[in-house]
Design a protein around this motif. Structure first.
Motif, PDB file in Angstrom:
ATOM      1  N   GLN A   1       0.809  -1.207   0.000  1.00  0.00           N
ATOM      2  CA  GLN A   1       0.000   0.000   0.000  1.00  0.00           C
ATOM      3  C   GLN A   1       0.845   1.260   0.000  1.00  0.00           C
ATOM      4  O   GLN A   1       0.429   2.287  -0.524  1.00  0.00           O
ATOM      5  CB  GLN A   1      -0.903  -0.020   1.237  1.00  0.00           C
ATOM      6  N   SER A  23      -0.967   3.478  -2.765  1.00  0.00           N
ATOM      7  CA  SER A  23      -1.719   2.901  -3.876  1.00  0.00           C
ATOM      8  C   SER A  23      -2.990   2.242  -3.355  1.00  0.00           C
ATOM      9  O   SER A  23      -3.198   2.116  -2.156  1.00  0.00           O
ATOM     10  CB  SER A  23      -0.857   1.879  -4.630  1.00  0.00           C
ATOM     11  N   GLY A  24      -3.824   1.806  -4.293  1.00  0.00           N
ATOM     12  CA  GLY A  24      -5.075   1.186  -3.904  1.00  0.00           C
ATOM     13  C   GLY A  24      -6.223   2.175  -3.998  1.00  0.00           C
ATOM     14  O   GLY A  24      -6.077   3.289  -4.479  1.00  0.00           O
ATOM     15  N   SER A  25      -7.381   1.752  -3.521  1.00  0.00           N
ATOM     16  CA  SER A  25      -8.564   2.587  -3.570  1.00  0.00           C
ATOM     17  C   SER A  25      -8.533   3.555  -2.393  1.00  0.00           C
ATOM     18  O   SER A  25      -8.791   3.169  -1.255  1.00  0.00           O
ATOM     19  CB  SER A  25      -9.822   1.717  -3.502  1.00  0.00           C
ATOM     20  N   ILE A  26      -8.199   4.803  -2.669  1.00  0.00           N
ATOM     21  CA  ILE A  26      -8.013   5.801  -1.621  1.00  0.00           C
ATOM     22  C   ILE A  26      -9.105   6.858  -1.706  1.00  0.00           C
ATOM     23  O   ILE A  26      -9.310   7.447  -2.768  1.00  0.00           O
ATOM     24  CB  ILE A  26      -6.633   6.469  -1.753  1.00  0.00           C
ATOM     25  N   PHE A  27      -9.760   7.101  -0.583  1.00  0.00           N
ATOM     26  CA  PHE A  27     -10.722   8.199  -0.527  1.00  0.00           C
ATOM     27  C   PHE A  27     -10.008   9.490  -0.134  1.00  0.00           C
ATOM     28  O   PHE A  27     -10.205  10.525  -0.741  1.00  0.00           O
ATOM     29  CB  PHE A  27     -11.832   7.880   0.469  1.00  0.00           C
ATOM     30  N   ARG A  28      -9.166   9.381   0.891  1.00  0.00           N
ATOM     31  CA  ARG A  28      -8.435  10.566   1.359  1.00  0.00           C
ATOM     32  C   ARG A  28      -7.205  10.119   2.147  1.00  0.00           C
ATOM     33  O   ARG A  28      -7.272   9.173   2.924  1.00  0.00           O
ATOM     34  CB  ARG A  28      -9.321  11.419   2.266  1.00  0.00           C
ATOM     35  N   SER A  74      -0.630  11.129  -4.427  1.00  0.00           N
ATOM     36  CA  SER A  74      -0.670  10.319  -3.196  1.00  0.00           C
ATOM     37  C   SER A  74       0.750   9.986  -2.728  1.00  0.00           C
ATOM     38  O   SER A  74       1.031   8.849  -2.334  1.00  0.00           O
ATOM     39  CB  SER A  74      -1.466   9.031  -3.432  1.00  0.00           C
ATOM     40  N   ARG A  99     -10.435   4.957   3.402  1.00  0.00           N
ATOM     41  CA  ARG A  99     -10.983   4.247   2.246  1.00  0.00           C
ATOM     42  C   ARG A  99     -12.481   4.055   2.462  1.00  0.00           C
ATOM     43  O   ARG A  99     -12.961   4.122   3.594  1.00  0.00           O
ATOM     44  CB  ARG A  99     -10.308   2.890   2.061  1.00  0.00           C
ATOM     45  N   SER A 101     -15.476   1.481   2.408  1.00  0.00           N
ATOM     46  CA  SER A 101     -15.700   0.035   2.459  1.00  0.00           C
ATOM     47  C   SER A 101     -17.138  -0.223   2.862  1.00  0.00           C
ATOM     48  O   SER A 101     -17.561   0.152   3.973  1.00  0.00           O
ATOM     49  CB  SER A 101     -14.732  -0.609   3.457  1.00  0.00           C
TER      50      SER A 101
END
Length: 121
Positions: A1, A23-28, A74, A99, A101
């Protein structure tokens, strides 16, 4: 990550720039920071930076190190100048990441794998 890069061997007085990309699905990404751990010592905070770029440094690196971030990429950076042998350590990136979820915002603390910085005298 969190993937770090930029460590290496440098002579005293030299410079290095560390990078750490999330990396990955990041909201903030909230606070980000750098820590280091020298052999036989506890991990210590080096510098932190908030999302709005407020910074904090340990006294031993003030005036020599600069932390910065690029929210669009990021990524957090650590510019290290006037390096000393006492700066030798494994440097770890840290980030507080939110993230989404299951429709909920979930915030966790993440660490990079560490990158070795060695300063020769």
């Amino acid at each position: 990550q969190l993937v770090e890069s930029g460590g290496g061997l440098v002579q005293a007085g030299g410079s290095l720039r560390l990078s750490c990309a999330a990396s990955g699905s990041i909201f903030r990404i909230n606070d980000m920071g750098w820590y280091r751990q020298a052999p036989g010592k506890q991990r210590e905070l080096v510098a932190t930076i908030t999302r709005t770029a407020s910074t904090n440094y340990v006294d031993s690196v003030k005036g020599r190190f600069t932390i910065s971030r690029d929210n669009g990429k990021s990524t957090v950076y650590l510019q290290m100048n006037s390096l000393k042998p006492d700066d030798t350590a494994v440097y770890y990136c840290n980030a507080d990441i939110t993230r989404i979820s299951g429709g909920y915002a979930v915030t966790n603390d993440y660490w990079g794998q560490g990158t070795q910085v060695t300063v020769s005298s």
